[in-house]
Motif scaffolding. Structure first.
Motif, PDB file in Angstrom:
ATOM      1  N   UNK A  20     -34.967 -15.341  10.811  1.00  0.00           N
ATOM      2  CA  UNK A  20     -34.151 -15.711   9.658  1.00  0.00           C
ATOM      3  C   UNK A  20     -34.457 -17.147   9.254  1.00  0.00           C
ATOM      4  N   UNK A  21     -34.084 -17.476   8.026  1.00  0.00           N
ATOM      5  CA  UNK A  21     -34.155 -18.858   7.574  1.00  0.00           C
ATOM      6  C   UNK A  21     -33.092 -19.664   8.298  1.00  0.00           C
ATOM      7  N   UNK A  22     -33.357 -20.929   8.506  1.00  0.00           N
ATOM      8  CA  UNK A  22     -32.366 -21.802   9.124  1.00  0.00           C
ATOM      9  C   UNK A  22     -31.277 -22.122   8.100  1.00  0.00           C
ATOM     10  N   UNK A  23     -30.067 -22.350   8.575  1.00  0.00           N
ATOM     11  CA  UNK A  23     -28.959 -22.670   7.683  1.00  0.00           C
ATOM     12  C   UNK A  23     -27.660 -22.217   8.299  1.00  0.00           C
ATOM     13  N   UNK A  54     -32.378 -24.358  -5.867  1.00  0.00           N
ATOM     14  CA  UNK A  54     -32.036 -23.016  -5.388  1.00  0.00           C
ATOM     15  C   UNK A  54     -33.181 -22.064  -5.725  1.00  0.00           C
ATOM     16  N   UNK A  55     -33.518 -21.214  -4.770  1.00  0.00           N
ATOM     17  CA  UNK A  55     -34.569 -20.222  -4.952  1.00  0.00           C
ATOM     18  C   UNK A  55     -33.979 -18.861  -5.277  1.00  0.00           C
ATOM     19  N   UNK A  56     -32.954 -18.460  -4.523  1.00  0.00           N
ATOM     20  CA  UNK A  56     -32.470 -17.093  -4.607  1.00  0.00           C
ATOM     21  C   UNK A  56     -31.108 -16.994  -3.924  1.00  0.00           C
ATOM     22  N   UNK A  57     -30.307 -16.029  -4.345  1.00  0.00           N
ATOM     23  CA  UNK A  57     -29.055 -15.693  -3.669  1.00  0.00           C
ATOM     24  C   UNK A  57     -28.982 -14.181  -3.559  1.00  0.00           C
ATOM     25  N   UNK A  58     -28.586 -13.709  -2.384  1.00  0.00           N
ATOM     26  CA  UNK A  58     -28.479 -12.272  -2.150  1.00  0.00           C
ATOM     27  C   UNK A  58     -27.405 -12.011  -1.104  1.00  0.00           C
ATOM     28  N   UNK A  59     -26.927 -10.764  -1.046  1.00  0.00           N
ATOM     29  CA  UNK A  59     -25.939 -10.367  -0.044  1.00  0.00           C
ATOM     30  C   UNK A  59     -26.634  -9.720   1.137  1.00  0.00           C
ATOM     31  N   UNK A  60     -26.157 -10.089   2.323  1.00  0.00           N
ATOM     32  CA  UNK A  60     -26.670  -9.490   3.555  1.00  0.00           C
ATOM     33  C   UNK A  60     -25.499  -8.844   4.279  1.00  0.00           C
ATOM     34  N   UNK A  61     -25.577  -7.533   4.473  1.00  0.00           N
ATOM     35  CA  UNK A  61     -24.550  -6.796   5.201  1.00  0.00           C
ATOM     36  C   UNK A  61     -24.951  -6.747   6.670  1.00  0.00           C
ATOM     37  N   UNK A  62     -24.249  -7.520   7.501  1.00  0.00           N
ATOM     38  CA  UNK A  62     -24.549  -7.610   8.925  1.00  0.00           C
ATOM     39  C   UNK A  62     -23.644  -6.632   9.659  1.00  0.00           C
ATOM     40  N   UNK A  63     -24.254  -5.694  10.374  1.00  0.00           N
ATOM     41  CA  UNK A  63     -23.499  -4.662  11.088  1.00  0.00           C
ATOM     42  C   UNK A  63     -22.468  -5.294  12.014  1.00  0.00           C
ATOM     43  N   UNK A  64     -21.211  -4.885  11.853  1.00  0.00           N
ATOM     44  CA  UNK A  64     -20.133  -5.360  12.700  1.00  0.00           C
ATOM     45  C   UNK A  64     -19.591  -6.731  12.357  1.00  0.00           C
ATOM     46  N   UNK A  65     -20.220  -7.419  11.400  1.00  0.00           N
ATOM     47  CA  UNK A  65     -19.785  -8.780  11.039  1.00  0.00           C
ATOM     48  C   UNK A  65     -19.375  -8.913   9.584  1.00  0.00           C
ATOM     49  N   UNK A  67     -20.191  -8.876   5.216  1.00  0.00           N
ATOM     50  CA  UNK A  67     -21.131  -9.297   4.170  1.00  0.00           C
ATOM     51  C   UNK A  67     -21.186 -10.811   4.092  1.00  0.00           C
ATOM     52  N   UNK A  68     -22.405 -11.328   3.975  1.00  0.00           N
ATOM     53  CA  UNK A  68     -22.640 -12.764   3.854  1.00  0.00           C
ATOM     54  C   UNK A  68     -23.476 -13.004   2.606  1.00  0.00           C
ATOM     55  N   UNK A  69     -23.106 -14.002   1.815  1.00  0.00           N
ATOM     56  CA  UNK A  69     -23.934 -14.417   0.689  1.00  0.00           C
ATOM     57  C   UNK A  69     -24.939 -15.438   1.208  1.00  0.00           C
ATOM     58  N   UNK A  70     -26.215 -15.160   1.011  1.00  0.00           N
ATOM     59  CA  UNK A  70     -27.286 -16.047   1.463  1.00  0.00           C
ATOM     60  C   UNK A  70     -27.892 -16.715   0.243  1.00  0.00           C
ATOM     61  N   UNK A 109     -34.510 -11.928   3.062  1.00  0.00           N
ATOM     62  CA  UNK A 109     -35.202 -13.168   3.432  1.00  0.00           C
ATOM     63  C   UNK A 109     -36.661 -13.127   2.994  1.00  0.00           C
ATOM     64  N   UNK A 110     -37.314 -11.992   3.233  1.00  0.00           N
ATOM     65  CA  UNK A 110     -38.725 -11.848   2.876  1.00  0.00           C
ATOM     66  C   UNK A 110     -38.909 -12.091   1.374  1.00  0.00           C
ATOM     67  N   UNK A 111     -38.041 -11.493   0.582  1.00  0.00           N
ATOM     68  CA  UNK A 111     -38.120 -11.661  -0.869  1.00  0.00           C
ATOM     69  C   UNK A 111     -37.880 -13.118  -1.266  1.00  0.00           C
TER      70      UNK A 111
END
Length: 134
Positions: A20-23, A54-65, A67-70, A109-111
């Protein structure tokens, strides 16, 4: 996303075994989102950085944790790029864009990384990696 002079991105492995990206999350003392990025990268890798746009913003659905906006920002090291592994990752490494398909990296992240590399290359007048099929 921290890019070095070779257009490699610094990634860390998280407890889920993903790169993952650091942050991280903002803290009360952070004056801006860019300050959060600077602080987090310093905590996670011991590096001083310059944070750009800013490059990009996207949602990441982390299993059991949940949704996080990245939100990804372009960043470049200030001075030496020798990093020190912090407590949040089990490994840190720099990767070229053509290596991203061969690691356990969430697609968002790849995108974002490819968008950021292309944006930085365009601003520097370099050919885009996307244009070369990487």
């Amino acid at each position: 996303m921290l890019l070095d002079s070779e257009m490699r991105v610094l990634l860390g492995t998280n407890p889920r075994g993903e790169w993952e990206l650091l942050g991280g999350r903002a803290e009360a003392q952070d004056a801006s989102p860019q300050e959060t990025v600077r602080r987090e990268v310093h905590e996670e890798a011991g590096l001083d950085i310059v944070v750009g746009s800013i490059v990009d913003t996207w949602y990441y659905d982390i299993a059991g944790e949940g949704r996080v906006a990245v939100t990804s920002y372009l960043a470049q090291p200030r001075g030496d790029v020798s990093f020190v592994l912090g407590d949040e990752h089990t490994d840190l490494a720099f990767f070229h864009s053509h290596e991203l398909d061969n690691i356990n990296l969430p697609e968002g992240y790849r995108t974002s990384i490819r968008i950021g590399i292309n944006k930085l290359q365009h601003s520097q007048g370099r050919p885009s990696t996307h244009d070369r099929g990487h």
